[in-house]
Design a protein around this motif. Structure first.
Motif, PDB file in Angstrom:
ATOM      1  N   GLU A  98      23.852  44.228  -3.408  1.00  0.00           N
ATOM      2  CA  GLU A  98      24.513  43.562  -2.291  1.00  0.00           C
ATOM      3  C   GLU A  98      23.685  42.381  -1.796  1.00  0.00           C
ATOM      4  O   GLU A  98      24.201  41.312  -1.532  1.00  0.00           O
ATOM      5  N   THR A  99      22.376  42.594  -1.644  1.00  0.00           N
ATOM      6  CA  THR A  99      21.454  41.522  -1.285  1.00  0.00           C
ATOM      7  C   THR A  99      20.669  41.163  -2.539  1.00  0.00           C
ATOM      8  O   THR A  99      20.086  42.030  -3.176  1.00  0.00           O
ATOM      9  N   ILE A 100      20.662  39.885  -2.888  1.00  0.00           N
ATOM     10  CA  ILE A 100      20.020  39.459  -4.137  1.00  0.00           C
ATOM     11  C   ILE A 100      18.828  38.569  -3.843  1.00  0.00           C
ATOM     12  O   ILE A 100      18.728  37.960  -2.769  1.00  0.00           O
ATOM     13  N   CYS A 105      17.466  34.346  -8.879  1.00  0.00           N
ATOM     14  CA  CYS A 105      18.774  34.018  -9.456  1.00  0.00           C
ATOM     15  C   CYS A 105      18.882  32.525  -9.736  1.00  0.00           C
ATOM     16  O   CYS A 105      19.312  32.122 -10.818  1.00  0.00           O
ATOM     17  N   GLN A 106      18.491  31.714  -8.761  1.00  0.00           N
ATOM     18  CA  GLN A 106      18.587  30.261  -8.924  1.00  0.00           C
ATOM     19  C   GLN A 106      17.726  29.790 -10.092  1.00  0.00           C
ATOM     20  O   GLN A 106      18.143  28.944 -10.881  1.00  0.00           O
ATOM     21  N   SER A 107      16.547  30.362 -10.226  1.00  0.00           N
ATOM     22  CA  SER A 107      15.654  30.002 -11.328  1.00  0.00           C
ATOM     23  C   SER A 107      16.277  30.353 -12.679  1.00  0.00           C
ATOM     24  O   SER A 107      16.248  29.548 -13.616  1.00  0.00           O
ATOM     25  N   LEU A 108      16.857  31.536 -12.779  1.00  0.00           N
ATOM     26  CA  LEU A 108      17.490  31.962 -14.030  1.00  0.00           C
ATOM     27  C   LEU A 108      18.736  31.129 -14.333  1.00  0.00           C
ATOM     28  O   LEU A 108      18.983  30.769 -15.488  1.00  0.00           O
ATOM     29  N   LYS A 148      25.302  34.040  -2.088  1.00  0.00           N
ATOM     30  CA  LYS A 148      24.370  33.165  -1.350  1.00  0.00           C
ATOM     31  C   LYS A 148      24.957  32.804   0.013  1.00  0.00           C
ATOM     32  O   LYS A 148      24.286  32.846   1.036  1.00  0.00           O
ATOM     33  N   ARG A 149      26.239  32.467   0.015  1.00  0.00           N
ATOM     34  CA  ARG A 149      26.932  32.115   1.262  1.00  0.00           C
ATOM     35  C   ARG A 149      26.963  33.319   2.211  1.00  0.00           C
ATOM     36  O   ARG A 149      26.692  33.201   3.407  1.00  0.00           O
ATOM     37  N   LEU A 150      27.284  34.491   1.676  1.00  0.00           N
ATOM     38  CA  LEU A 150      27.342  35.692   2.508  1.00  0.00           C
ATOM     39  C   LEU A 150      25.966  36.060   3.075  1.00  0.00           C
ATOM     40  O   LEU A 150      25.863  36.441   4.247  1.00  0.00           O
TER      41      LEU A 150
END
Length: 155
Positions: A98-100, A105-108, A148-150
């Motif tokens: 739920e929380t990342i 993530c952005q790097s990958l 990301k928005r959430l």
């Protein structure tokens, strides 16, 4: 078949690849310049991703850079598709919560974008299979943007 220009060969490939695959069982995937006849042809053979082929085709600096990137994509795997698939699975795995970890993530995602540019830009894999993987990757990118928005709303 002989084509006078690269553009003619690309256009023929774009509109006739399905028919050729249906008739011959082989799908043409790229064009190449023939020094023997001075014209352009199409082929079903992918560009080689081995070091010497890349250096010969792209020059010492660019060839080494592409080879290093292909090696990073493959990792311990045997093929480029398998390496891309593994990276996409890694992204899917870290996004299942739920929380990342946004930075991870952005790097990958950035890494995968570069890999897809290298593979597609140099004709190192069959286009339709890479596009299937890219489609899966695109869906994960959309999910990332939404999560990301959430997360930003929660904070």
């Amino acid at each position: 078949m002989l084509f006078a220009t690269k553009e003619e060969a690309i256009r023929f490939l774009k509109y006739n690849a399905d028919d050729i695959e249906h008739e011959t069982g082989k799908r043409p995937v790229r064009t190449y310049y023939c020094t023997a006849c001075g014209g352009w042809h199409i082929t079903s053979k992918l560009q080689s991703s081995d070091y010497h082929s890349l250096v010969k085709r792209c020059g010492e600096t660019d060839g080494k850079k592409i080879f290093d990137e292909v090696s990073a994509i493959k990792g311990r795997r045997h093929g480029i598709k398998e390496g891309l698939c593994r990276k996409i699975k890694d992204l899917r795995h870290i996004m299942r919560f739920e929380t990342i970890d946004l930075e991870r993530c952005q790097s990958l995602i950035n890494e995968l974008i570069g890999y897809f540019e290298t593979v597609m830009g140099n004709g190192l894999e069959e286009e339709t299979s890479v596009m299937k993987l890219f489609s899966k990757f695109s869906h994960l990118c959309i999910q990332f943007i939404e999560k990301k928005r959430l997360q930003a709303q929660i904070v």
